[in-house]
Write a protein that holds these residues in place. Structure first.
Motif, PDB file in Angstrom:
ATOM      1  N   PHE A 345      -6.387   3.729   2.450  1.00  0.00           N
ATOM      2  CA  PHE A 345      -6.253   3.775   1.000  1.00  0.00           C
ATOM      3  C   PHE A 345      -4.788   3.937   0.607  1.00  0.00           C
ATOM      4  O   PHE A 345      -4.101   4.832   1.112  1.00  0.00           O
ATOM      5  N   TYR A 346      -4.335   3.085  -0.302  1.00  0.00           N
ATOM      6  CA  TYR A 346      -2.964   3.151  -0.788  1.00  0.00           C
ATOM      7  C   TYR A 346      -2.927   3.509  -2.264  1.00  0.00           C
ATOM      8  O   TYR A 346      -3.693   2.977  -3.064  1.00  0.00           O
ATOM      9  N   ASP A 347      -2.006   4.406  -2.603  1.00  0.00           N
ATOM     10  CA  ASP A 347      -1.687   4.732  -3.993  1.00  0.00           C
ATOM     11  C   ASP A 347      -0.249   4.281  -4.204  1.00  0.00           C
ATOM     12  O   ASP A 347       0.688   5.001  -3.867  1.00  0.00           O
ATOM     13  N   GLY A 348      -0.078   3.066  -4.719  1.00  0.00           N
ATOM     14  CA  GLY A 348       1.254   2.488  -4.810  1.00  0.00           C
ATOM     15  C   GLY A 348       1.815   2.259  -3.419  1.00  0.00           C
ATOM     16  O   GLY A 348       1.179   1.638  -2.566  1.00  0.00           O
ATOM     17  N   ASP A 349       3.003   2.803  -3.154  1.00  0.00           N
ATOM     18  CA  ASP A 349       3.649   2.638  -1.854  1.00  0.00           C
ATOM     19  C   ASP A 349       3.222   3.683  -0.838  1.00  0.00           C
ATOM     20  O   ASP A 349       3.660   3.637   0.319  1.00  0.00           O
ATOM     21  N   TYR A 350       2.379   4.618  -1.249  1.00  0.00           N
ATOM     22  CA  TYR A 350       2.047   5.745  -0.381  1.00  0.00           C
ATOM     23  C   TYR A 350       0.624   5.636   0.164  1.00  0.00           C
ATOM     24  O   TYR A 350      -0.287   5.138  -0.517  1.00  0.00           O
ATOM     25  N   VAL A 351       0.441   6.117   1.389  1.00  0.00           N
ATOM     26  CA  VAL A 351      -0.896   6.185   1.972  1.00  0.00           C
ATOM     27  C   VAL A 351      -1.599   7.412   1.409  1.00  0.00           C
ATOM     28  O   VAL A 351      -1.146   8.547   1.606  1.00  0.00           O
ATOM     29  N   ALA A 352      -2.698   7.165   0.693  1.00  0.00           N
ATOM     30  CA  ALA A 352      -3.486   8.276   0.143  1.00  0.00           C
ATOM     31  C   ALA A 352      -4.397   8.867   1.208  1.00  0.00           C
ATOM     32  O   ALA A 352      -4.713  10.057   1.188  1.00  0.00           O
ATOM     33  N   GLY A 353      -4.824   8.012   2.155  1.00  0.00           N
ATOM     34  CA  GLY A 353      -5.714   8.479   3.216  1.00  0.00           C
ATOM     35  C   GLY A 353      -6.445   7.310   3.830  1.00  0.00           C
ATOM     36  O   GLY A 353      -6.046   6.153   3.682  1.00  0.00           O
ATOM     37  N   GLY A 354      -7.534   7.617   4.506  1.00  0.00           N
ATOM     38  CA  GLY A 354      -8.315   6.554   5.125  1.00  0.00           C
ATOM     39  C   GLY A 354      -9.428   7.125   5.977  1.00  0.00           C
ATOM     40  O   GLY A 354      -9.651   8.348   6.012  1.00  0.00           O
ATOM     41  N   GLY A 355     -10.136   6.240   6.652  1.00  0.00           N
ATOM     42  CA  GLY A 355     -11.235   6.646   7.499  1.00  0.00           C
ATOM     43  C   GLY A 355     -11.639   5.511   8.426  1.00  0.00           C
ATOM     44  O   GLY A 355     -11.047   4.430   8.404  1.00  0.00           O
ATOM     45  N   THR A 356     -12.646   5.773   9.235  1.00  0.00           N
ATOM     46  CA  THR A 356     -13.179   4.769  10.157  1.00  0.00           C
ATOM     47  C   THR A 356     -14.415   4.121   9.543  1.00  0.00           C
ATOM     48  O   THR A 356     -15.316   4.823   9.073  1.00  0.00           O
ATOM     49  N   ILE A 357     -14.456   2.797   9.527  1.00  0.00           N
ATOM     50  CA  ILE A 357     -15.588   2.081   8.929  1.00  0.00           C
ATOM     51  C   ILE A 357     -16.839   2.300   9.773  1.00  0.00           C
ATOM     52  O   ILE A 357     -16.841   2.040  10.977  1.00  0.00           O
ATOM     53  N   LEU A 358     -17.897   2.769   9.123  1.00  0.00           N
ATOM     54  CA  LEU A 358     -19.185   2.926   9.772  1.00  0.00           C
ATOM     55  C   LEU A 358     -20.047   1.684   9.623  1.00  0.00           C
ATOM     56  O   LEU A 358     -20.619   1.176  10.577  1.00  0.00           O
ATOM     57  N   ARG A 359     -20.118   1.196   8.386  1.00  0.00           N
ATOM     58  CA  ARG A 359     -21.011   0.055   8.110  1.00  0.00           C
ATOM     59  C   ARG A 359     -20.783  -0.427   6.682  1.00  0.00           C
ATOM     60  O   ARG A 359     -20.137   0.236   5.882  1.00  0.00           O
TER      61      ARG A 359
END
Length: 361
Positions: A345-359
């Motif tokens: 997940f990106y908020d402008g130029d910054y990484v807001a976060g993320g995760g591993t795709i389950l489905r």
């Protein structure tokens, strides 16, 4: 005032080499380290491996360190790499998912293990040659920021670093275009100035993942059925480790039209085949969440989400479903959402976060 000590991971490539130079120029006490992660001792086998795994990496990094007049060491991370990267890689493929070993390597080897050993020898920071930047935001949190050179941006593979790791990380090449990094290397006479970038998964040099898993996992990988989305059997597949969601080539199916892998079902050993439209979705479920520029989400978060390294990103909304579960809803359908890959997940130029795709949800 005493110089701050920084341990830089040196792969023998131009990026980490110039990063070491830039840090020294900035006044840091720089120590170069190459992480020994190859699993076999035979010189012929080791030297065949490319990227950060080969013996040439050590030779090139040592020459650069000598030229820069900085201390240089090779540290053994073989056990950590096997446990956190290779075993994970094989386990994911055998479970019908498509892993990203570089993300696991970054989180658990290049950062967690290297940082721990660097702190033990009195370092204040670790550094890498990644095309990304570390920023401290007004809310007090550290976040990965996109690099100056968009074509080489590596922020996607760094989304799961912790706040502690980020607070002790320097990424000097993120402020430069790739072309300028090569120019600097030429200007200071580095022999690696024009060395090609390494793109492949380093521990599978021939990129035959299925063969590697078969030879190293100790598991039989049986053939099974290709089925359509309605369950009709249309052929036999070679084993689920040969396939990934969105794949079209190598299916050897005569359907009279292009068909694609839509889903992999390890519980029934089936590979589901569908049309191009079947590979698109507008939502997914992800787990193993890590938030970076924001501490967490208690309400819907509007972001640009990337579902693979070379995905340009699509506007989306993230909402938490459970303690370690979130749903991502895209504003327009995306192609080939692949279980096991990261959604960042990106908020402008910054990484807001993320995760591993389950489905797909």
């Amino acid at each position: 005032m005493e110089k701050k000590k920084v341990v830089i991971g040196m792969s023998g490539g131009v990026d980490s080499s110039v990063a070491a130079y830039l840090l020294k120029q900035a006044g840091y006490d720089v120590i170069g380290v190459t992480m020994q992660i190859w699993q076999k001792e035979e010189p012929d086998t080791v030297s065949e491996n490319g990227g950060c795994c080969g013996l040439s990496a050590v030779d090139d990094a040592r020459r650069v360190a000598q030229m820069l007049e900085i201390p240089y060491y090779v540290m053994n991370f073989r056990r950590e790499f096997d446990e956190k990267v290779i075993q994970y890689f094989m386990r994911e493929y055998l479970s019908g998912r498509t892993p990203n070993p570089c993300i696991a390597c970054n989180r658990y080897v290049k950062w967690e293990s290297l940082l721990e050993r660097s702190m033990q020898i009195g370092a204040d920071y670790i550094a890498t040659g990644h095309y990304a930047r570390v920023a401290k935001l007004p809310n007090g949190r550290y976040a990965i920021q996109r690099s100056v050179t968009a074509a080489k941006d590596q922020t996607y593979a760094l989304y799961n670093l912790t706040q502690e790791q980020l607070s002790r990380t320097l990424m000097p090449v993120g402020d430069y275009e790739k072309s300028r990094i090569r120019e600097i290397a030429d200007e200071i006479g580095l022999t690696v100035a024009q060395k090609p970038d390494s793109m492949e998964i380093c521990f599978v040099p021939d990129q035959d993942y299925a063969r590697f898993i078969r030879e190293n996992s100790g598991c039989e990988i049986p053939e099974g059925n290709f089925v359509t989305t309605d369950g009709t059997v249309i052929g036999r597949h070679r084993g689920i480790t040969h396939y990934t969601v969105g794949q079209r080539k190598g299916l050897n199916l005569s359907m009279g039209r292009p068909v694609f892998v839509v889903e992999i079902r390890p519980e029934t050993n089936e590979v589901v085949i569908g049309d191009s439209a079947d590979v698109f979705t507008d939502r997914l479920i992800c787990s193993d969440l890590n938030f970076m520029s924001v501490p967490d989400i208690d309400q819907e978060l509007s972001v640009v989400a990337k579902i693979r390294y070379n995905h340009s990103g699509t506007r989306a909304h993230v909402r938490r479903l459970d303690k370690d579960l979130a749903e991502v809803i895209f504003e327009e359908p995306v192609r080939a959402v692949t279980p096991g890959q990261a959604v960042v997940f990106y908020d402008g130029d910054y990484v807001a976060g993320g995760g591993t795709i389950l489905r797909n949800s």
